[in-house]
Scaffold this motif. Structure first.
Motif, mmCIF file in Angstrom:
data_model
loop_
_atom_site.group_PDB
_atom_site.id
_atom_site.type_symbol
_atom_site.label_atom_id
_atom_site.label_comp_id
_atom_site.label_asym_id
_atom_site.label_seq_id
_atom_site.Cartn_x
_atom_site.Cartn_y
_atom_site.Cartn_z
ATOM 1 N N SER A 14 -38.932 -32.981 -1.760
ATOM 2 C CA SER A 14 -38.968 -32.471 -0.388
ATOM 3 C C SER A 14 -38.932 -33.608 0.625
ATOM 4 C CB SER A 14 -40.226 -31.619 -0.180
ATOM 5 O OG SER A 14 -40.268 -30.536 -1.081
ATOM 6 N N PHE A 17 -35.495 -35.381 0.631
ATOM 7 C CA PHE A 17 -34.492 -34.581 1.329
ATOM 8 C C PHE A 17 -34.721 -34.631 2.839
ATOM 9 C CE2 PHE A 17 -32.929 -30.597 3.115
ATOM 10 C CZ PHE A 17 -31.658 -30.493 2.557
ATOM 11 N N HIS A 18 -35.961 -34.418 3.242
ATOM 12 C CA HIS A 18 -36.273 -34.324 4.672
ATOM 13 C C HIS A 18 -36.073 -35.647 5.399
ATOM 14 C CE1 HIS A 18 -38.290 -33.170 8.371
ATOM 15 N NE2 HIS A 18 -39.106 -34.189 8.237
ATOM 16 N N SER A 68 -36.893 -28.145 6.554
ATOM 17 C CA SER A 68 -37.439 -28.982 5.475
ATOM 18 C C SER A 68 -38.771 -29.603 5.874
ATOM 19 C CB SER A 68 -36.435 -30.067 5.078
ATOM 20 O OG SER A 68 -36.081 -30.872 6.188
ATOM 21 N N PHE A 407 -37.304 -25.069 -5.832
ATOM 22 C CA PHE A 407 -37.047 -25.900 -4.666
ATOM 23 C C PHE A 407 -35.870 -26.839 -4.900
ATOM 24 C CE2 PHE A 407 -40.947 -24.318 -3.018
ATOM 25 C CZ PHE A 407 -40.938 -24.579 -1.663
ATOM 26 N N THR A 408 -35.714 -27.330 -6.123
ATOM 27 C CA THR A 408 -34.572 -28.180 -6.434
ATOM 28 C C THR A 408 -33.266 -27.428 -6.200
ATOM 29 O OG1 THR A 408 -35.851 -29.390 -8.099
ATOM 30 C CG2 THR A 408 -33.450 -29.549 -8.225
ATOM 31 N N TYR A 411 -32.729 -26.942 -2.367
ATOM 32 C CA TYR A 411 -32.306 -28.157 -1.671
ATOM 33 C C TYR A 411 -30.881 -28.549 -2.035
ATOM 34 C CZ TYR A 411 -36.937 -29.078 0.257
ATOM 35 O OH TYR A 411 -38.103 -29.003 0.966
ATOM 36 N N SER A 415 -27.960 -28.758 0.709
ATOM 37 C CA SER A 415 -27.170 -29.984 0.857
ATOM 38 C C SER A 415 -25.683 -29.674 0.894
ATOM 39 C CB SER A 415 -27.472 -30.947 -0.296
ATOM 40 O OG SER A 415 -28.822 -31.336 -0.297
#
Length: 442
Positions: A14, A17-18, A68, A407-408, A411, A415
């Motif tokens: 997380s 990514f964020h 995010s 969550f993977t 995300y 993306s």
């Protein structure tokens, strides 16, 4: 995967990514404001179109970053309830102020996006500046909260109790300045090189050359200035870490044995079992100088750290080497760019220089991810340095691994959506501003 590893992996995913979207959200509004200013002052319609194009990109990144970032806030409470139980009242101030900055940013962005032709031109420009300033403040406040985890302050810890809480002192802890400065410069360098590289690629493809070359010039200046200043903030941060977190410094440098005139390790593969670094280049005395400003001074090694309190070595060391290597690459390219500005202006339009900027598109963000890996893994086994261990803070709720897998997938999907939206946005740049004569061959 056990729940503890799953919780850490989900938090890392997380954050990783964020952080890309937060960096862009902190920096791109300033690019937008410069382009807008140039249009208002000079009347060149290219800058007006560039401002509008960049504002749409800012809106995309703001939306994804907001989502995010909200997820990260919930994860702190859901995955690490023991930590938040004690830490929330202490470091809640920077988070609450970050929320205020976020709301100001959202309002200002709305004014800017829908204010074309409705506000006075200079007030409209000002709302764009507010987007940048509030986004930058938001990022610094979040970093202050992370810095508190590395340098706990603003309370007395007595018999397992957190007493005499001082939120202001907690926010302005010993680590906040070095971390905030380093992160801010990293955001400007990463975003500047990425944006400049994308526009350089469009120039190389001979698409809307006048438009993209103007955009390249603005982004390159921001990125190169930050890249040259970044090693100075890195030196400041290294000395700060050596003073407050000697175990982290030892892990970063794979420095197993306490010694005077400690050597700086370049590259190499740490062998944690045998307490050595293989295939490394060592510069005698350089680590002592970088850590303490003295070639002779002793640098604490991992042998002085209790085994139970030692961080992993391989991951922080390799991440640190990657961060420094990419930082040196960007600094070298920045110096080359400055030389071109000063003595070789025809280089600025040369294909070979533009190709170097294209190669640097991912460099800054990879360095940012590596730097946060050093910060977070190098602090282990502590979630609150020296006070609370990460394992003691994790939720007892079972099934965290399934949450991590979910969550993977989310995300990865998000993306792909962002990449598609940005690709479409770049393709929509108007062809009216194509002037190939401005950019020559190498």
């Amino acid at each position: 995967m056990d729940d503890f590893l799953a919780a850490r992996s989900q938090m890392a995913l997380s954050l990783g990514f964020h952080i890309i979207f937060s960096c862009i959200g902190m920096v791109m509004p300033f690019f937008m404001a410069v382009a807008h200013y140039k249009w208002l002052r000079g009347g060149d319609e290219t800058y007006r179109n560039l401002t509008k194009a960049w504002s749409k990109g800012v809106a995309i990144f703001f939306a994804v970053g907001a989502v995010s970032g909200t997820v990260l806030s919930f994860e702190l409470g859901l995955l690490w309830p023991k930590f938040m139980e004690h830490a929330g009242p202490i470091f809640g101030m920077p988070f609450s102020l970050e929320g205020t900055a976020f709301f100001i940013e959202a309002i200002a962005l709305g004014f800017f996006l829908y204010g074309w032709g409705r506000f006075h031109p200079w007030f409209h420009w000002f709302t764009g500046v507010v987007v940048g300033v509030s986004g930058l403040a938001s990022g610094i406040l979040v970093v202050a909260a992370n810095a508190w985890m590395n340098s706990p302050s603003g309370f007395d810890y007595v018999n397992g109790q957190y007493l005499n809480v001082d939120p202001v002192r907690a926010m302005f802890n010993d680590a906040w300045l070095s971390q905030a400065l380093h992160m801010t410069l990293a955001a400007f360098a990463a975003t500047g090189f990425a944006v400049a590289g994308v526009h350089a690629l469009m120039v190389l493809k001979r698409r809307n050359i006048h438009f993209h070359f103007r955009a390249f010039q603005i982004a390159a200046v921001f990125g190169t200035v930050a890249a040259v200043l970044q090693p100075l903030s890195g030196d400041f941060s290294a000395k700060d870490v050596a003073r407050r977190q000697p175990a982290k410094l030892a892990a970063m440098e794979a420095h197993f044995h306490t010694e005077k005139s400690a050597a700086l390790v370049l590259g190499g593969l740490p062998n944690e079992k045998e307490q050595r670094v293989d295939y490394a280049i060592k510069i005698p005395g350089a680590l002592s100088f970088l850590a303490h400003g003295n070639f002779e001074q002793e640098v604490t090694g991992l042998d002085r750290i209790p085994v139970a309190d030692r961080p992993p070595v391989t991951v922080p060391h390799l991440a640190f080497q990657l961060m420094v290597g990419l930082g040196m690459f960007m600094m070298g390219l920045a110096l080359l760019y400055f030389w071109a500005l000063w003595r070789r202006p025809h280089w600025l339009r040369a294909d070979w220089l533009l190709k170097l900027f294209v190669a640097a598109i991912p460099a800054g963000f990879i360095a940012v991810e590596a730097g946060w890996t050093v910060t977070e893994v190098g602090r282990q086994p502590w979630i609150l340095y020296g006070i609370m261990r990460t394992r003691d803070a994790v939720t007892p709720m079972p099934g965290i691994a399934y949450s991590f897998y979910l969550f993977t997938a989310v995300y990865l999907s998000l993306s792909l959506v962002v990449i598609f939206l940005l690709y479409r946005q770049i393709k929509m740049v108007p062809e009216l501003y194509d002037r190939p004569a401005l950019v020559g061959a190498a």
